[in-house]
Design a protein around this motif. Structure first.
Motif, short mmCIF file in Angstrom:
data_model
loop_
_atom_site.label_atom_id
_atom_site.label_comp_id
_atom_site.label_asym_id
_atom_site.label_seq_id
_atom_site.Cartn_x
_atom_site.Cartn_y
_atom_site.Cartn_z
N ARG A 92 14.42 10.49 -10.85
CA ARG A 92 13.90 11.34 -10.08
C ARG A 92 13.50 10.22 -8.64
N ASN A 93 14.01 10.96 -7.35
CA ASN A 93 13.77 10.37 -6.34
C ASN A 93 14.72 9.30 -5.96
N TRP A 94 15.93 9.03 -6.65
CA TRP A 94 16.68 7.78 -6.45
C TRP A 94 17.40 7.22 -5.16
N GLN A 95 17.09 8.56 -4.22
CA GLN A 95 17.73 8.36 -2.91
C GLN A 95 16.86 7.42 -2.11
N TYR A 96 15.38 7.28 -2.33
CA TYR A 96 14.59 6.35 -1.75
C TYR A 96 15.04 4.91 -2.07
N SER A 97 15.47 4.85 -3.42
CA SER A 97 15.83 3.42 -3.77
C SER A 97 17.02 2.84 -2.98
N ILE A 98 17.81 3.65 -2.66
CA ILE A 98 18.95 3.07 -1.91
C ILE A 98 18.40 2.56 -0.54
N LEU A 99 17.41 3.13 -0.03
CA LEU A 99 16.69 2.79 1.41
C LEU A 99 16.14 1.67 1.19
N ALA A 100 15.39 1.19 0.02
CA ALA A 100 14.80 -0.04 -0.48
C ALA A 100 15.92 -1.12 -0.65
N ALA A 135 0.81 -1.28 0.01
CA ALA A 135 -0.10 0.05 0.03
C ALA A 135 0.87 1.18 -0.06
N ALA A 136 1.94 1.15 0.85
CA ALA A 136 2.99 2.34 0.93
C ALA A 136 3.49 2.62 -0.43
N GLY A 137 3.79 1.45 -1.25
CA GLY A 137 4.47 1.64 -2.67
C GLY A 137 3.67 2.22 -3.47
N GLN A 148 14.90 -0.85 -8.55
CA GLN A 148 15.65 -0.23 -7.69
C GLN A 148 17.10 0.16 -8.13
N VAL A 149 17.88 -0.72 -8.52
CA VAL A 149 18.97 -0.33 -8.80
C VAL A 149 19.25 0.46 -10.03
#
Lengths: 294, 286, 342
Positions: C70-78, B164-166, C61-62
């Protein structure tokens, strides 16, 4: 009068973030100042039925408790689990735990660690945690025919034939009661459809408030003996158990659901007031022919 | 039709012969009412499918939610935004998910025709693969296989709220103009629908989860309630055999209503002492 | 082509028919397959399929990070979260424990003191009792994530017992044991995040109710009234709503229903006021302030319970039957190969 109308119309078109803020405060304030928001908890007939069914069980009865909830629904259902274990252990009833959800394992472990020691209960003698098995209704059907087709070891890896309290338990028919703590699928419906109703084993359930509409037909049909509906149901059951145990000289502190009911009550009151406000604004704007809204 | 009737009668006679020859030992007698029920339901649905295939006209009432699908994709095309399709959070073992994938194939055909971006985040890996197949077939059918790429259908997480968050994140960032929620949903339904509402998307929902229908009705523009959701694929495809099955389903529902009233009446008469016959025992309910 | 088109249909139709009629065949092997094996086959396939999903998620994500979208930083968290969970589950047990053999009875209290320095002890008296019952062999309830912290603690308590041995929980059990790295991740990261997402529902329910519950027509009004009764009746606040408020609102409701039939508004007003005076007077006369005297219909919790037990159950049953028939028809179409979502 015009000023009042303008105020209502302005309030009616407030940003949804103000609504979120109001709801947040309505939950936060009772938690920060619990003494100001003490409310009486009166048991509904469904919660009373659950309590009476469990209370009617004799010492050394065997009860299966199935954990089908996770961290997200823990505030609603975990208090029911704690109150249930308090009730069962205080009556020296043997508890057999299973989980149809992977998260249920953690919830079961936490519940037992919170309650069992206080009653001096020993693992393997007074309670056992068989753990999680994937498969949903297949697990229920398997347990109904032969527990050992589903479980050969318990959660900690012990051979279940070496566990004292599993010796005379072959399948669900050897149990006296089933309690499902359910937040969705698989859950109470699967237990009643594939085990309790076909085999005639009495069953109760504690579930989330959203699920109640799905389960209530089974309760009305007496296929499920009572239901603890979400946090209010949990709070009512906690109250009943606390009163019963206090009478027997066992001191039990108020459960989490009872403590949180003030917060839930205030949130509901705020939502109702917002709905009434919204309707007043709708009426005024409709009357004056203007467009109002969120 | 006569030939089919002969074949079916032959199969039924063969089954009855097997039952008689083995003295009933091959069949679980306790399941007899269920077996009879399955045969009656199957025969009814099959009869109407056959009738529809041989050209019989079948009327289906218009369902606003289904009529709005093309309108929603058209809106997304005009605004230059994408279409988001959420096939629910259950796996392919749930019929709701299968029904959702069926609807996805129709939506994908429309997005292929209109050259609109389609985004399908999934909660289960098997659903991801099935959805990819469905989209690939649809784009091929629409004559635009060049527009299809695998990553339009992607996996997020098995966990309900992580998913849901995704999906909420996708909605907030990409702001699709049309959101479809077709499948099995649980508590995350309102999270998705409210977020979709906040971004101004047109939302069409359909689910077999009875407890989530009120949330979708409140927050979405169109909701397919109960059987409408399962009838959607038949409705959209316009294939006679599928439409015939909906008619058969409706007749079965009518039979169920008659059965309920009859059982109620007969049991009431028994309880009043007028009848000796216990219908509940015959149906295996007592 | 046969593998892509006909083969899936043959498998679906064949297995579907077998499972359907298998319910009625009195053969242990058939029953075993239908009741257990078929579902387990699905679970096994789904378990392997998780790799497909996980790899797909990682790939996207990679790529986002590599291409600095855009917002690639969040992908590092994922990616980090994914890697951490794999590490805690498959590569690092983080579930070390200490067992004491032949504990000296006079050291029991000291041992409890030492344990309280690494773990919160709710009931020291109970713990002392527990240790005294297991002097021959006692496993300290604390689980150490790192071996070095376990070793350091074992050095601290070395004089307490004859022998202090370090152990590590077996693979598999390490994800369940409270205090292990995986358990820490579950309770300290996953649980708060899940709870937060679920808690959002409260806010969204408020905003959705505010927007949707309007008196537009009869059905919407009915929905609004039922919703308010249930929301207030289901919580303890419902007990505090006095009978006269409920009776007054009922009179207003009846007035709203009969209003279209009474063109004379003064007469309508009189009827409503009369109704309120009548019910209030009746209540005072019959002392409805006492719960035992009060009619059940004037209690919001009782009304909400009635709504749950009758209209809700009836509507729920109707929708359940409808959905069940829809599932039957859809399954029938799939089993017969008329509809092929695969």
């Amino acid at each position: 009068m015009d000023l009042l109308k303008k105020i209502f119309i302005a309030l009616g078109s407030m940003d949804r973030r103000f609504i979120f803020l109001l709801v947040g405060l309505s939950v936060l304030l009772p938690k920060l100042y619990p003494d100001l928001f003490t409310l009486p908890i009166k048991a509904s007939s469904h919660s009373q039925r659950v309590f009476d069914e469990i209370d009617a069980l004799k010492e050394d009865s065997k009860v299966l408790v199935s954990f089908e909830y996770g961290p997200s629904t823990k505030p609603e259902i975990h208090p029911s689990a704690i109150a249930l274990l308090n009730h069962l252990f205080s009556k020296n009833i043997k508890v057999y735990a299973v989980a149809l959800w992977p998260d249920g394992n953690f919830m079961a472990t936490e519940a037992f660690s919170q309650v069992a020691d206080g009653y001096g209960k020993k693992y393997g003698v007074d309670y056992v945690n068989l753990g999680y098995k994937p498969g949903g209704e297949a697990v229920v059907k398997g347990l109904a025919s032969d527990i050992r087709t589903m479980y050969t070891v318990d959660l900690l890896g012990n051979d279940i034939d070496s566990i004292e309290m599993m010796k005379d338990v072959k399948n669900l028919l050897d149990l006296d009661f089933i309690f499902s703590l359910s937040a969705g699928y698989p859950g109470s419906k699967e237990w009643v459809q594939f085990a309790c109703d076909p085999l005639g084993i009495p069953m109760s359930t504690g579930c989330t408030s959203i699920q109640v509409t799905d389960i209530i037909p089974y309760v009305e049909n007496d296929q499920i003996k009572g239901i603890l509906s979400g946090m209010p149901g949990a709070a009512e059951y906690e109250q009943l158990v606390q009163d019963a145990l206090n009478e027997r000289g066992i001191v039990v502190s108020p459960g989490k659901a009872s403590i949180n009911m003030a917060a839930q009550s205030m949130a509901h009151v705020v939502i109702v007031l917002l709905i009434i406000l919204g309707n007043i604004t709708y009426y005024l704007t409709r009357k004056s022919g203007k467009k109002g809204g969120m | 039709m006569n030939n089919k009737l002969l074949v079916i009668s032959g199969i039924a006679s063969f089954i009855i012969f097997i039952y008689w020859a083995t003295f009933g030992s091959w069949f679980i007698t306790g399941n007899a009412p269920t077996f009879v029920g399955v045969i009656i339901v199957s025969a009814t649905i099959f009869y109407y499918i056959d009738g529809a295939k041989s050209g019989k006209e079948i009327y289906l009432r218009p369902i606003p939610g289904l009529k709005a699908i093309e309108e929603a994709v058209g809106r997304a095309t005009e605004m230059g935004k994408s279409v988001l399709f959420v096939p629910g959070i259950s796996d392919m073992d749930q019929v709701d998910t299968v029904a959702g994938i069926n609807i996805l194939s129709h939506v994908a055909e429309i997005t292929a025709k209109y050259e609109t971006d389609l985004n399908v985040p999934t909660c289960r890996a098997i659903v991801m693969e099935s959805a990819r197949e469905a989209c690939r077939e649809s784009y091929l059918r629409a004559g635009r296989p060049d527009l299809y790429y695998d990553d339009m259908v992607h996996y997020i997480s098995d966990d309900q709220f992580a998913y849901a968050a995704g999906v909420n994140g996708i909605m907030i960032r990409e702001k699709p103009a049309a959101c479809f929620y077709q499948g099995k949903f649980y508590a995350e339904s309102l999270l998705l629908a409210e977020t979709g509402n906040s971004i101004g998307a047109i939302q069409i929902a359909g689910t077999g989860s009875a407890s989530q229908i009120p949330f979708f009705v409140t927050a979405c523009d169109y909701t397919l309630i109960g059987e409408e959701f399962f009838a959607a694929s038949a409705y959209l495809s316009n294939k006679p055999e599928l439409i015939g099955s909906i008619k058969g389903q409706d007749i079965v529902k009518f039979m169920v209503m008659i059965l309920m009233v009859s059982v109620f009446a007969l049991d009431s008469l028994r309880q009043l002492g007028i009848l000796n016959f216990d219908i509940l025992v015959l149906l295996g309910l007592n | 082509m046969f593998l892509k088109r006909q083969m899936p249909a043959i498998i679906a139709i064949g297995v579907g028919l077998f499972i359907l009629f298998g319910h009625f065949i009195n053969n242990p092997n058939v029953q075993g397959f239908v009741n257990n094996d078929a579902t387990q086959w699905f679970d096994i396939i789904a378990s392997f399929a998780i790799f497909l999903g996980a790899l797909n998620m990682l790939k996207l994500q990679v790529l986002k990070v590599v291409k600095k979208q855009r917002n690639w930083q969040y992908s590092i968290l994922a990616i980090f979260g994914f890697a951490f969970a794999i590490f805690a589950g498959f590569f690092f047990r983080g579930a070390n424990y200490i067992t004491l053999t032949d504990i000296h009875p006079q050291n029991v209290n000291k041992l409890v003191e030492y344990i309280s320095t690494v773990q919160e002890v709710d009931d020291p008296v109970l713990m002392v009792k527990g240790i005294q019952g297991s002097l021959a062999s006692y496993e300290i309830p604390k689980i150490f994530i790192s071996r070095s912290s376990a070793e350091a603690f074992s050095v601290t308590i070395s004089g307490i017992a004859k022998d202090v041995t370090l152990g590590v929980k077996p693979w598999g059990a390490h994800v369940q044991i409270k205090g292990s790295l995986f358990s820490w991740m579950f309770f300290k990261i996953f649980t708060p995040l899940s709870s937060t997402m679920f808690a959002l529902l409260a806010f969204f329910v408020a905003s959705a109710s505010y927007r949707a519950f309007r008196i537009r027509n009869f059905e919407a009004t009915l929905l609004l009234v039922a919703g308010i009764i249930l929301m207030i009746g289901r919580v303890p606040v419902g007990e505090l709503v006095p009978w006269w408020l409920v009776s007054t609102l009922m009179v207003f409701g009846i007035g709203a229903l009969i209003a279209p039939l009474i063109p004379d508004k003064k007469l309508l007003f009189g009827i409503i006021i009369g109704g309120i005076v009548l019910t209030s007077g009746l209540g005072i006369l019959l002392d409805w302030n006492l719960a035992v005297n009060m009619p059940a219909i004037l209690s919001l919790p009782n009304i909400s319970e009635w709504i749950f037990d009758y209209p809700t159950a009836a509507g729920s049953r109707a929708i359940m039957i409808g959905i069940a028939l829809g599932i039957i028809a859809t399954s029938f179409r799939i089993i017969l190969g008329i509809e092929r979502p695969f």
